[in-house]
Motif scaffolding. Sequence first.
Motif, PDB file in Angstrom:
ATOM      1  N   HIS A   1       0.845  -1.179   0.000  1.00 25.91           N
ATOM      2  CA  HIS A   1       0.000   0.000   0.000  1.00 25.91           C
ATOM      3  C   HIS A   1       0.887   1.236   0.000  1.00 25.91           C
ATOM      4  CE1 HIS A   1       0.741  -0.683   4.310  1.00 25.91           C
ATOM      5  NE2 HIS A   1       0.677   0.628   4.408  1.00 25.91           N
ATOM      6  N   ALA A   2       0.329   2.337  -0.461  1.00 27.59           N
ATOM      7  CA  ALA A   2       1.065   3.601  -0.495  1.00 27.59           C
ATOM      8  C   ALA A   2       0.474   4.533   0.549  1.00 27.59           C
ATOM      9  CB  ALA A   2       0.975   4.223  -1.873  1.00 27.59           C
ATOM     10  N   GLU A   3       1.355   5.211   1.260  1.00 25.44           N
ATOM     11  CA  GLU A   3       0.956   6.213   2.245  1.00 25.44           C
ATOM     12  C   GLU A   3       1.550   7.550   1.833  1.00 25.44           C
ATOM     13  OE1 GLU A   3       2.116   5.153   6.196  1.00 25.44           O
ATOM     14  OE2 GLU A   3       1.157   3.187   6.088  1.00 25.44           O
ATOM     15  N   PHE A   4       0.921   8.622   2.257  1.00 27.64           N
ATOM     16  CA  PHE A   4       1.365   9.957   1.891  1.00 27.64           C
ATOM     17  C   PHE A   4       1.531  10.788   3.154  1.00 27.64           C
ATOM     18  CE2 PHE A   4      -1.172   8.002  -1.346  1.00 27.64           C
ATOM     19  CZ  PHE A   4      -0.311   8.043  -2.422  1.00 27.64           C
ATOM     20  N   PRO A   5       2.747  10.803   3.734  1.00 34.11           N
ATOM     21  CA  PRO A   5       2.959  11.535   4.986  1.00 34.11           C
ATOM     22  C   PRO A   5       2.820  13.050   4.814  1.00 34.11           C
ATOM     23  CG  PRO A   5       5.033  10.720   4.119  1.00 34.11           C
ATOM     24  CD  PRO A   5       3.957  10.142   3.262  1.00 34.11           C
ATOM     25  N   ASP A   6       3.094  13.552   3.606  1.00 34.75           N
ATOM     26  CA  ASP A   6       2.902  14.968   3.300  1.00 34.75           C
ATOM     27  C   ASP A   6       2.701  15.103   1.796  1.00 34.75           C
ATOM     28  OD1 ASP A   6       5.480  14.893   2.103  1.00 34.75           O
ATOM     29  OD2 ASP A   6       6.423  15.491   3.978  1.00 34.75           O
ATOM     30  N   HIS A   7       2.666  16.328   1.304  1.00 29.64           N
ATOM     31  CA  HIS A   7       2.407  16.546  -0.125  1.00 29.64           C
ATOM     32  C   HIS A   7       3.639  16.358  -0.985  1.00 29.64           C
ATOM     33  CE1 HIS A   7      -1.707  17.824   0.296  1.00 29.64           C
ATOM     34  NE2 HIS A   7      -1.350  18.574   1.330  1.00 29.64           N
ATOM     35  N   TYR A   8       4.783  16.044  -0.401  1.00 33.26           N
ATOM     36  CA  TYR A   8       6.020  15.968  -1.146  1.00 33.26           C
ATOM     37  C   TYR A   8       6.562  14.553  -1.302  1.00 33.26           C
ATOM     38  CZ  TYR A   8       5.716  20.866  -0.053  1.00 33.26           C
ATOM     39  OH  TYR A   8       5.259  22.138   0.075  1.00 33.26           O
ATOM     40  N   GLU A   9       6.080  13.612  -0.510  1.00 36.53           N
ATOM     41  CA  GLU A   9       6.621  12.266  -0.607  1.00 36.53           C
ATOM     42  C   GLU A   9       5.537  11.207  -0.482  1.00 36.53           C
ATOM     43  OE1 GLU A   9       9.326  11.177   2.576  1.00 36.53           O
ATOM     44  OE2 GLU A   9       8.368  12.606   3.892  1.00 36.53           O
ATOM     45  N   ALA A  10       5.900  10.009  -0.917  1.00 36.68           N
ATOM     46  CA  ALA A  10       5.005   8.857  -0.841  1.00 36.68           C
ATOM     47  C   ALA A  10       5.817   7.677  -0.325  1.00 36.68           C
ATOM     48  CB  ALA A  10       4.421   8.536  -2.210  1.00 36.68           C
ATOM     49  N   TRP A  11       5.181   6.814   0.430  1.00 34.45           N
ATOM     50  CA  TRP A  11       5.830   5.626   0.959  1.00 34.45           C
ATOM     51  C   TRP A  11       5.094   4.399   0.448  1.00 34.45           C
ATOM     52  CZ3 TRP A  11       5.694   7.279   6.786  1.00 34.45           C
ATOM     53  CH2 TRP A  11       6.588   8.345   6.993  1.00 34.45           C
ATOM     54  N   ALA A  12       5.836   3.439  -0.078  1.00 40.93           N
ATOM     55  CA  ALA A  12       5.262   2.142  -0.457  1.00 40.93           C
ATOM     56  C   ALA A  12       5.658   1.165   0.645  1.00 40.93           C
ATOM     57  CB  ALA A  12       5.803   1.687  -1.804  1.00 40.93           C
ATOM     58  N   LYS A  13       4.662   0.547   1.283  1.00 42.64           N
ATOM     59  CA  LYS A  13       4.911  -0.356   2.407  1.00 42.64           C
ATOM     60  C   LYS A  13       4.160  -1.661   2.198  1.00 42.64           C
ATOM     61  CE  LYS A  13       5.198   2.962   6.221  1.00 42.64           C
ATOM     62  NZ  LYS A  13       4.524   3.320   7.479  1.00 42.64           N
ATOM     63  N   CYS A  14       4.784  -2.749   2.651  1.00 36.14           N
ATOM     64  CA  CYS A  14       4.121  -4.054   2.622  1.00 36.14           C
ATOM     65  C   CYS A  14       3.837  -4.464   4.059  1.00 36.14           C
ATOM     66  CB  CYS A  14       5.001  -5.097   1.944  1.00 36.14           C
ATOM     67  SG  CYS A  14       4.255  -6.739   1.934  1.00 36.14           S
ATOM     68  N   SER A  15       2.587  -4.810   4.322  1.00 36.41           N
ATOM     69  CA  SER A  15       2.210  -5.207   5.680  1.00 36.41           C
ATOM     70  C   SER A  15       2.584  -6.653   5.972  1.00 36.41           C
ATOM     71  CB  SER A  15       0.710  -5.010   5.889  1.00 36.41           C
ATOM     72  OG  SER A  15      -0.022  -5.741   4.932  1.00 36.41           O
ATOM     73  N   GLU A  16       2.956  -7.420   4.947  1.00 35.99           N
ATOM     74  CA  GLU A  16       3.298  -8.829   5.125  1.00 35.99           C
ATOM     75  C   GLU A  16       4.793  -9.021   5.437  1.00 35.99           C
ATOM     76  OE1 GLU A  16       2.366 -12.810   5.421  1.00 35.99           O
ATOM     77  OE2 GLU A  16       0.955 -11.202   5.036  1.00 35.99           O
ATOM     78  N   CYS A  17       5.664  -8.464   4.582  1.00 37.58           N
ATOM     79  CA  CYS A  17       7.105  -8.730   4.741  1.00 37.58           C
ATOM     80  C   CYS A  17       7.896  -7.528   5.263  1.00 37.58           C
ATOM     81  CB  CYS A  17       7.698  -9.195   3.416  1.00 37.58           C
ATOM     82  SG  CYS A  17       7.784  -7.910   2.144  1.00 37.58           S
ATOM     83  N   GLY A  18       7.257  -6.366   5.392  1.00 38.82           N
ATOM     84  CA  GLY A  18       7.953  -5.202   5.917  1.00 38.82           C
ATOM     85  C   GLY A  18       8.706  -4.395   4.873  1.00 38.82           C
TER      86      GLY A  18
END
Length: 122
Positions: A70-87
């Motif tokens: 899944h992708a998260e957006f901590p602010d308007h300048y960056e995006a994080w791609a994270k997997c909840s299964e393997c980290g």
Amino acid sequence: MTDKLKVQERIARGDGSVAPHHESADAKKSVPEPVPGEGKIEPHDRESEVTTSIRGVALVCPRCKKSTLHAEFPDHYEAWAKCSECGFFMGMSNEEWHRMENSSNINEKIKKMAVKRALLKD
């Protein structure tokens, strides 16, 4: 006193030396135009997590190959791609995410970026 405060003070005085800014009713709103055949495009609110691309393709983790990315957006300048299964975690700029999100092969692009950044072995 800063220039901004001086201007605010002059506006509050109401002597007409500085006119307050009022947005006109005709001002254009920044709303993306719908692409023919694809329905209405909703701008991303950046407050929720994204688990699919704009085209409805499920995000697949490049490490464990499961649909738990899944992708998260901590602010308007960056995006994080994270997997909840393997980290798995990969940070990127919002522009990089936007280019990938609009692609038809988003999972391949995520994997290619992860390999390029040495987060995965080819």
